[in-house]
Structure formats: structure tokens, C-alpha cells
Design a protein around this motif. Structure first.
Motif, mmCIF file in Angstrom:
data_model
loop_
_atom_site.group_PDB
_atom_site.id
_atom_site.type_symbol
_atom_site.label_atom_id
_atom_site.label_comp_id
_atom_site.label_asym_id
_atom_site.label_seq_id
_atom_site.Cartn_x
_atom_site.Cartn_y
_atom_site.Cartn_z
ATOM 1 N N GLN A 273 0.823 -1.215 0.000
ATOM 2 C CA GLN A 273 0.000 0.000 0.000
ATOM 3 C C GLN A 273 0.857 1.264 0.000
ATOM 4 O OE1 GLN A 273 -2.552 -0.427 3.432
ATOM 5 N NE2 GLN A 273 -3.244 -2.475 2.794
ATOM 6 N N GLY A 274 2.182 1.094 -0.069
ATOM 7 C CA GLY A 274 3.069 2.249 -0.158
ATOM 8 C C GLY A 274 3.726 2.663 1.140
ATOM 9 N N VAL A 275 3.502 1.917 2.216
ATOM 10 C CA VAL A 275 4.150 2.249 3.488
ATOM 11 C C VAL A 275 5.616 1.849 3.423
ATOM 12 C CG1 VAL A 275 4.202 1.770 5.966
ATOM 13 C CG2 VAL A 275 2.008 2.028 4.782
ATOM 14 N N ASP A 276 6.471 2.717 3.917
ATOM 15 C CA ASP A 276 7.922 2.491 3.868
ATOM 16 C C ASP A 276 8.358 1.707 5.107
ATOM 17 O OD1 ASP A 276 10.579 2.566 3.297
ATOM 18 O OD2 ASP A 276 10.824 4.726 3.510
ATOM 19 N N CYS A 277 8.758 0.460 4.928
ATOM 20 C CA CYS A 277 9.232 -0.381 6.030
ATOM 21 C C CYS A 277 10.690 -0.736 5.790
ATOM 22 C CB CYS A 277 8.408 -1.672 6.127
ATOM 23 S SG CYS A 277 6.647 -1.426 6.412
ATOM 24 N N GLU A 278 11.527 -0.524 6.787
ATOM 25 C CA GLU A 278 12.954 -0.840 6.683
ATOM 26 C C GLU A 278 13.414 -1.534 7.958
ATOM 27 O OE1 GLU A 278 14.457 -0.437 3.934
ATOM 28 O OE2 GLU A 278 13.162 0.986 2.889
ATOM 29 N N PRO A 279 14.013 -2.744 7.880
ATOM 30 C CA PRO A 279 14.188 -3.531 6.662
ATOM 31 C C PRO A 279 12.846 -4.049 6.162
ATOM 32 C CG PRO A 279 14.868 -4.797 8.569
ATOM 33 C CD PRO A 279 14.576 -3.416 9.068
ATOM 34 N N LYS A 280 12.872 -4.676 4.989
ATOM 35 C CA LYS A 280 11.641 -5.103 4.347
ATOM 36 C C LYS A 280 10.998 -6.277 5.089
ATOM 37 C CE LYS A 280 12.035 -1.974 1.285
ATOM 38 N NZ LYS A 280 11.203 -0.747 1.470
ATOM 39 N N ALA B 282 16.878 -1.636 4.306
ATOM 40 C CA ALA B 282 17.953 -0.880 4.942
ATOM 41 C C ALA B 282 17.916 -1.063 6.452
ATOM 42 C CB ALA B 282 17.826 0.598 4.584
ATOM 43 N N GLY B 283 19.049 -0.782 7.069
ATOM 44 C CA GLY B 283 19.153 -0.842 8.520
ATOM 45 C C GLY B 283 20.459 -1.458 8.957
ATOM 46 N N VAL B 284 20.545 -1.707 10.242
ATOM 47 C CA VAL B 284 21.703 -2.355 10.832
ATOM 48 C C VAL B 284 21.348 -3.814 11.090
ATOM 49 C CG1 VAL B 284 22.901 -2.551 13.049
ATOM 50 C CG2 VAL B 284 22.922 -0.388 11.825
ATOM 51 N N PHE B 285 22.284 -4.707 10.758
ATOM 52 C CA PHE B 285 22.092 -6.143 10.949
ATOM 53 C C PHE B 285 23.268 -6.699 11.739
ATOM 54 C CE2 PHE B 285 20.050 -4.819 7.091
ATOM 55 C CZ PHE B 285 18.881 -5.554 6.989
ATOM 56 N N ALA B 286 22.981 -7.621 12.635
ATOM 57 C CA ALA B 286 24.041 -8.297 13.383
ATOM 58 C C ALA B 286 24.178 -9.713 12.853
ATOM 59 C CB ALA B 286 23.718 -8.325 14.873
ATOM 60 N N VAL B 287 25.413 -10.104 12.527
ATOM 61 C CA VAL B 287 25.673 -11.433 11.994
ATOM 62 C C VAL B 287 26.543 -12.183 12.997
ATOM 63 C CG1 VAL B 287 26.544 -12.771 10.053
ATOM 64 C CG2 VAL B 287 25.583 -10.488 9.662
ATOM 65 N N GLU B 288 25.980 -13.223 13.603
ATOM 66 C CA GLU B 288 26.710 -14.035 14.581
ATOM 67 C C GLU B 288 27.386 -15.194 13.859
ATOM 68 O OE1 GLU B 288 24.610 -14.942 18.253
ATOM 69 O OE2 GLU B 288 23.072 -13.496 17.685
ATOM 70 N N LEU B 289 28.651 -15.434 14.201
ATOM 71 C CA LEU B 289 29.478 -16.387 13.468
ATOM 72 C C LEU B 289 30.216 -17.318 14.416
ATOM 73 C CD1 LEU B 289 31.057 -13.614 11.247
ATOM 74 C CD2 LEU B 289 29.362 -15.243 10.410
ATOM 75 N N PHE B 290 30.584 -18.500 13.920
ATOM 76 C CA PHE B 290 31.453 -19.429 14.633
ATOM 77 C C PHE B 290 32.812 -19.468 13.934
ATOM 78 C CE2 PHE B 290 27.335 -21.871 15.532
ATOM 79 C CZ PHE B 290 27.223 -21.356 16.818
ATOM 80 N N LEU B 291 33.881 -19.420 14.720
ATOM 81 C CA LEU B 291 35.230 -19.689 14.216
ATOM 82 C C LEU B 291 35.592 -21.097 14.662
ATOM 83 C CD1 LEU B 291 37.997 -19.011 12.987
ATOM 84 C CD2 LEU B 291 38.616 -17.964 15.185
ATOM 85 N N THR B 292 35.830 -21.990 13.707
ATOM 86 C CA THR B 292 36.085 -23.390 14.024
ATOM 87 C C THR B 292 37.580 -23.649 14.209
ATOM 88 O OG1 THR B 292 36.295 -24.065 11.706
ATOM 89 C CG2 THR B 292 34.079 -24.034 12.661
ATOM 90 N N GLU B 293 37.888 -24.849 14.671
ATOM 91 C CA GLU B 293 39.278 -25.218 14.934
ATOM 92 C C GLU B 293 40.128 -25.202 13.670
ATOM 93 O OE1 GLU B 293 38.752 -29.012 16.727
ATOM 94 O OE2 GLU B 293 38.429 -28.194 18.752
ATOM 95 N N ASP B 294 39.519 -25.476 12.519
ATOM 96 C CA ASP B 294 40.271 -25.468 11.259
ATOM 97 C C ASP B 294 40.131 -24.138 10.515
ATOM 98 O OD1 ASP B 294 37.632 -25.784 10.687
ATOM 99 O OD2 ASP B 294 37.886 -27.398 9.235
ATOM 100 N N ASN B 295 39.827 -23.054 11.267
ATOM 101 C CA ASN B 295 39.792 -21.681 10.746
ATOM 102 C C ASN B 295 38.704 -21.464 9.695
ATOM 103 O OD1 ASN B 295 41.800 -20.616 12.398
ATOM 104 N ND2 ASN B 295 43.426 -21.207 10.988
ATOM 105 N N GLN B 296 37.607 -22.185 9.815
ATOM 106 C CA GLN B 296 36.431 -21.891 9.003
ATOM 107 C C GLN B 296 35.556 -20.876 9.736
ATOM 108 O OE1 GLN B 296 34.228 -25.032 6.820
ATOM 109 N NE2 GLN B 296 35.512 -26.464 7.994
ATOM 110 N N ILE B 297 34.815 -20.100 8.964
ATOM 111 C CA ILE B 297 33.814 -19.195 9.510
ATOM 112 C C ILE B 297 32.446 -19.713 9.095
ATOM 113 C CG2 ILE B 297 32.796 -16.899 9.351
ATOM 114 C CD1 ILE B 297 35.212 -16.858 11.072
ATOM 115 N N LEU B 298 31.596 -20.020 10.086
ATOM 116 C CA LEU B 298 30.246 -20.509 9.828
ATOM 117 C C LEU B 298 29.239 -19.509 10.388
ATOM 118 C CD1 LEU B 298 30.629 -24.283 10.823
ATOM 119 C CD2 LEU B 298 30.940 -23.244 8.569
#
Length: 629
Positions: free
Chosen positions: A162-169, A323-339
Motif C-alpha cells: 500500500q506504499g508504506v515504507d518499512c525498513e528492513p523489508k 535498509a538498517g543495521v544487521f548483526a551477523v553471529e558467526l562461529f570460528l572453528t578449529e580449522d579456521n572456518q567461519i560458519l
């Protein structure tokens, strides 16, 4: 003390609602205006010159959304009214940032005394999960955003049409609301994740256990946060009880392969209305009972890991809309992978430190992003920061007198977040900024110990090792010097010849155990300092020890003739005191408080020489020597 760390009155001047000249006039401590649902006349007065902000970016808007209906003009960076679904602790800090920018915020929250109600421009008391209420609320806003993802996203989707501006979508919020859907979304776009699968019967869970092994992480698809909605099955026999604890299969469950991570990391990503992004420095998050408890910025990981974590986080956010701010939570594994673990479409606990430590806080950045203003500078303006969440220890206890003291040197004040204490829920936080990670950790330790009857043991910063007990009469001088400077240390025996496995394990684990310098006593042949230096990147100081055969010259020559690429510092034969002082200087290079003590030590030595020279000049050599007899 429960959740109260420091309990003192706060000056009235700290109230964000009374400190900004860009908000409609209101007396300090006045109650927030309640929405009347009556439309007001459109804004007409032009805004005055823009206020200066901490961020370095220009404040000229880029494609501002339409103004909200009603309300007097707000003379700030924009007249657009921001509507926030949710009035919790994040909403409160968002309102505080808005007050500094002259941005008008109204919130929708069902609790009359929610945290943001004391600092917003208007508080509409109503549910952010009720479609009719959200539709009425949207009529008062120029742009809608969220401080909690558990809102009625279906209504937001209809409002967008209906045209309302929502951020993020709304599409983004829908993806993130359902964690299984979130996993599928990112998996299809090549984002690295722990293995996962949907389960709807005990048989399918048993199949997952056979496929992924145990322990097995079981999660609810929806309404899971702060460790709630997650459970671990250690073996096949625990599967049925875990399902029951999560409310049964009808709630919607999925499982993940257990990830043996070495660190949990987080990246705050800001995305503008034109889809450009900026990323904050990678931080390490330390959890207590699955709740974010401590955040260290920046994370102590290699640069290649920081680049990989930032790349994964940015790729994930670019796959979403809005648009907006997002937080991305990650794991660092023993073999230096990022998940990727999960994403939040809003400001986040792992970004609270940005208020004090970055040029643009995550809250100001969120407002910039959703309003179409240029994104601010996300880099840190201090070398190090640490954020400590204060969690409630009891249920229902009032926290009215909870305040934090503001001190010079990096400790910033923060008002209480919640009017009532809730067990294991956030009541407030401390942010300490400083010139080094060591200094901010030390300040936090001092604060926590001063408010605890059970002070925790301080980790040693220097390791003093030697090949045998016969080296101890010499090496004890290094310990004495370190104690004079209040530097915790550890002494032990590690022989390069008789216990090579112990030496290897000790050197390889030294950095992870918190050591910053190693002092190694070198007896005959002096192999210990060199071998340890070849196994660790920490600075190693060798102490040649006098022996009955070659008087320590073999040890000294062995140390100074290390091959290129394996440096070992050294001191005079038997001079462990200087080794201790050298270790102190190495640590002081990034510890201002310790640097001051080192400088005082040097000044004391200088003064002692000057006093001796003065006595010699006054007494003459014969009298002076008599005094020395």
C-alpha cells in the motif's frame, strides 16, 4: 547486589530527552506524550542548520522517504517521523541516538512502562503483533522499523504493497523470524553454515543423530532467542525429553550438527537504502548460559580471519532486502572456518560498545540507513573496548536505583534498561574503552572484583620457565621484579632435553593461555629459549645461567647465534632481574598504566644517581667511602 553493579544517583543532566535542543520542548523528567490518534497539521517550518554529529559523513539526505502525518516540525536532520515496533532496551538506545540527531521517534509497545517510553517522543501502547494496531500506528510514521523481529511481518508486507515504507523489508523479517527458513535462505546463497535438517518425528531425529552424531543441537524454528528455544541431546536416549522441553514437534523443530567452535564472533553490517554496505570491526562475543555476556572489540583473531568473517557477514546481508543495521553471529572453528550462526535485522548486543568506541554508533547508523542519510564511519576511535552485560539474578525485583557511574578514562554511564529485574535478562551494560585490550580488561576485572566477595583469580601474563630446579636461585629475581610491577606470572620447570613433549605443549599453548612474554632460563647448551621461540610467536627472553664448566658463556653464545627468523632476546649471564624488567617494558608498550610505573621506576633510578653524586660532591671521596664501609 543482584544486577546492581554500582548504585548511585545519576545527575539529571544525563537524561537524553532533556539534553537535545532539536526535540520539541519538554521539561526534564516530563512524562512522554501519549498518542491520541488525532492527525495533526503537516510540517511547514523549514529546519535550521544541521547539527554536528560524531560521524564523519555528510548529513545530506539521499532520497528521503515521505514525511509522516501529523505532529509539529522537528528541527533536526529530517522531519520524517520514525516509527519503531518495540520499545525495549534497543528501542531506548535508538531513541537516545535520535535525540542527538533531532529525529522524532514514536514507538509501539504493549508495556506502558517499557524502557523506551521514558525517552521517545510518543509511546503508543499496543501490540506489535496485532495487525490492526500496526496499521493505525503506520499512519503516524514516515518510515517503520523494528527493534525486535517478533512482529506481525504479514501485516508489514501488506502495508508495503500500500506504499508504506518499512525498513528492513517485511520479506527480510519473515526470513529471519523462522530460523529454519533463515538457514535454507543462506544455504541456497552459498553462505557457510553448520549442517542442519528439519525434523518432525522422533524417527527423523534419530536419523539426524545417526547422520550428524552427538551431541546434537535441537532448535525451535520460531520465537527462539537468548538461548531460549535451544536444547542439546547428548545421546539418542535424550531425544524425547529434549523434544518435550522445547514444546513438542508441533512447535516446529530442526537440528544442527554440533559445531566445536573455538570462538564466537560477530559483525555489525549497515545497509543503506541504495544497498551499499559498511561493516563494523569484527568482535568476539563471550556467552553466559547462551546469553551474550561480554563483547571484546576488536576480536583477537588474525587479519585473514577478520577479512573472512566480514566477507561472510556482508554476503549474507546483501542477500536480504531493506535498509538498517544487521548483526551477523558467526562461529570460528578449529580449522579456521567461519560458519554463520544467525542474523538479527536490528541493532544488537554485540554492537552496544559502538556508542562509545566507534565514530558512528550502531543506533545512529540504523537511523541513517533507514532514512536515506549517508552511512557514517563505522571504524573504532579507540584501540580497544570491552562491553559487559549486567544480567538479572532474581525474578521480579525492582531495579529502580540501578545506575552506572561515569568516570574519566573510558567508563561510560548507562541508565537502567528495565524497570523490573528478570532472571538472566539484561538490566544494563558497561562499556570501557582504552588504549589496549589489556588495559580495558584490567579495568573491568577491577570493577567486578570491587563488587564481588569472591574475586576471581588473575591470569598470569608472563611465563618464567627453566630447565631444572638448580636454575631457580637465578630465575627468582625475574619473579621478584614482576611482582614489584604487579604483573602476575607463572614459574615452572620445562626441560628441552628431558621433557621435550612438555616443552612443545607449553610453548604452543602459551598464547591461548594468556601469556604475553616468556622468560626462559638457559643452562648448559641453552636449548630451551631457542626451542621455545621456534614454537611460539610470543617474545622470548633468554637468561644465560652460569655453569661449573663454561661459566655460562656457552649459553650466552648459543642464544645470540639463533638462526634468522627465530629471534631470542638475552641479558647478561645470571641477570634475571633485567629479564624481568625487559618483560615489563614489552608489556608497557601497550599498557599506559604500566608505562607510567616503568617511567617512575626509571626516574627513581635517575634520582638515586643524582643524590649519590650530590653526596660525593658534598663529602669528598674519603668521607663518602667511609660512609660506604
Amino acid at each position: 547486589m543482584h544486577a546492581r553493579l554500582l548504585s548511585v544517583p545519576s545527575p539529571a543532566s544525563t537524561s537524553p530527552s532533556s539534553s537535545s535542543p532539536y526535540l520539541p520542548s519538554a521539561s526534564a523528567g516530563a512524562r512522554p506524550r501519549r498518542a491520541s490518534w488525532k492527525p495533526r497539521g503537516p510540517a511547514s517550518a523549514p529546519p535550521p542548520p544541521l547539527p554536528s554529529l560524531r560521524a564523519r559523513a555528510s548529513m545530506q539526505p539521499a532520497a528521503l522517504p515521505h514525511d509522516g502525518q501529523g505532529g509539529p516540525p522537528v528541527h533536526g536532520v529530517t522531519n520524517t517521523v520514525v516509527g519503531v515496533l518495540g520499545g525495549g532496551q534497543l528501542g531506548k538506545m535508538l531513541c537516545q541516538a535520535a535525540s542527538q540527531m533531532g529525529i522524532r521517534i514514536i514507538i509501539l509497545d504493549p508495556l506502558p512502562g517499557c524502557p523506551a517510553s521514558s525517552v521517545c517522543d510518543e509511546h503508543v501502547v499496543g501490540s506489535f503483533t496485532d495487525g490492526d494496531t500496526i496499521r493505525e500506528f503506520a499512519k503516524r510514521c514516515g518510515v517503520l522499523t523494528v527493534e525486535i523481529e517478533h512482529v506481525d511481518a504479514a501485516t508489514l508486507e501488506r502495508l508495503e504493497k500500500q506504499g508504506v515504507d518499512c525498513e528492513p523489508k517485511a520479506s527480510t523479517i519473515m526470513i529471519i523470524q523462522d530460523k529454519y527458513r533463515q538457514k535454507r535462505h543462506f544455504s541456497k546463497r552459498g553462505i557457510p553454515l553448520p549442517d542442519f535438517m528439519e525434523v518432525d518425528t522422533l524417527h527423523s531425529m534419530e536419523e539426524a543423530g545417526e547422520k550428524f552424531g552427538y551431541p546434537l543441537m535441537v532448535k525451535s524454528k520460531r520465537l527462539a532467542y537468548d538461548g531460549r528455544g535451544n536444547a542439546v541431546a547428548k545421546n539418542k536416549e535424550e531425544l524425547s525429553s529434549v523434544v518435550a522441553s522445547l514444546g513438542g514437534f508441533e512447535r516446529g523443530l530442526y537440528v544442527e550438527r554440533w559445531t566445536p567452535f573455538v570462538k564466537e564472533l560477530s559483525v555489525i553490517v549497515a545497509r543503506s537504502r541504495d544497498s551499499s554496505t559498511v561493516c563494523y570491526p569484527v568482535v568476539e562475543t563471550i556467552h553466559k548460559e547462551n546469553i551474550c555476556h561480554v563483547v571484546e572489540a576488536p576480536a583477537e583473531v588474525p587479519d585473514k580471519i577478520k577479512k573472512l568473517a566480514t566477507s561472510v557477514a556482508e554476503k549474507a546481508i546483501k542477500s536480504l532486502e531493506g535498509a538498517g543495521v544487521f548483526a551477523v553471529e558467526l562461529f570460528l572453528t578449529e580449522d579456521n572456518q567461519i560458519l554463520l550462526n544467525e542474523v538479527a535485522p536490528r541493532p544488537h548486543n554485540s554492537g552496544h560498545h559502538t556508542i562509545e568506541s566507534c565514530y558512528t554508533s550502531q543506533y545512529e547508523q540504523h537511523l541513517r540507513a533507514i532514512l536515506g542519510l549517508p552511512l557514517g564511519d563505522p571504524s573504532m576511535k579507540a584501540p580497544a573496548a570491552i562491553m559487559y552485560n549486567i544480567l538479572g539474578e532474581d525474578e521480579g525485583e525492582a531495579a529502580d536505583s540501578f545506575w552506572l557511574i561515569s568516570l574519566s578514562g573510558g567508563l561510560k554511564h548507562s541508565r537502567r534498561i528495565s524497570p523490573l529485574m528478570r532472571k538472566q535478562r539484561k538490566m544494563g551494560h558497561i562499556t570501557i574503552v582504552g588504549s589496549s585490550k589489556i588495559s580495558v580488561k584490567s579495568r573491568l576485572d577491577n570493577l567486578l572484583q570491587s563488587n564481588s566477595s569472591d574475586p576471581k583469580e588473575v591470569s598470569p601474563r608472563v611465563a618464567i620457565i627453566m630447565g631444572s630446579q638448580s636454575d631457580l636461585p637465578v630465575m627468582k629475581d625475574a619473579e621478584r621484579v614482576l611482582k614489584e610491577f604487579n604483573i602476575p606470572c607463572e614459574q615452572t620447570i620445562v626441560s628441552a632435553h628431558r621433557t621435550p613433549e612438555r616443552m612443545y605443549d607449553y610453548a604452543k599453548s602459551a598464547k591461548d593461555r594468556g601469556f604475553e612474554v616468556i622468560i626462559a632460563g638457559a643452562g648448559g647448551a641453552a636449548h630451551l629459549p631457542g626451542m621455545v621461540a621456534s614454537l611460539t610467536s610470543l617474545p622470548v627472553i633468554g637468561v644465560p645461567i652460569k655453569t661449573s664448566t663454561l661459566s655460562g658463556f656457552d649459553s650466552l653464545l648459543s642464544i645470540v647465534q639463533m638462526p634468522k627468523g627465530i629471534p631470542v632476546a638475552t641479558v647478561a649471564i645470571g641477570n634475571a632481574e633485567n629479564a624481568g624488567l625487559l618483560a615489563v617494558r614489552i608489556l608497557a608498550a601497550r599498557d599506559p598504566e604500566l608505562w607510567d610505573r616503568v617511567t617512575k621506576y626509571q626516574n627513581d633510578l635517575r634520582d638515586m644517581v643524582l643524590e649519590t653524586a650530590e653526596r660525593l660532591e658534598d663529602l669528598g671521596s674519603q668521607e663518602f667511602l667511609k660512609g660506604m664501609a
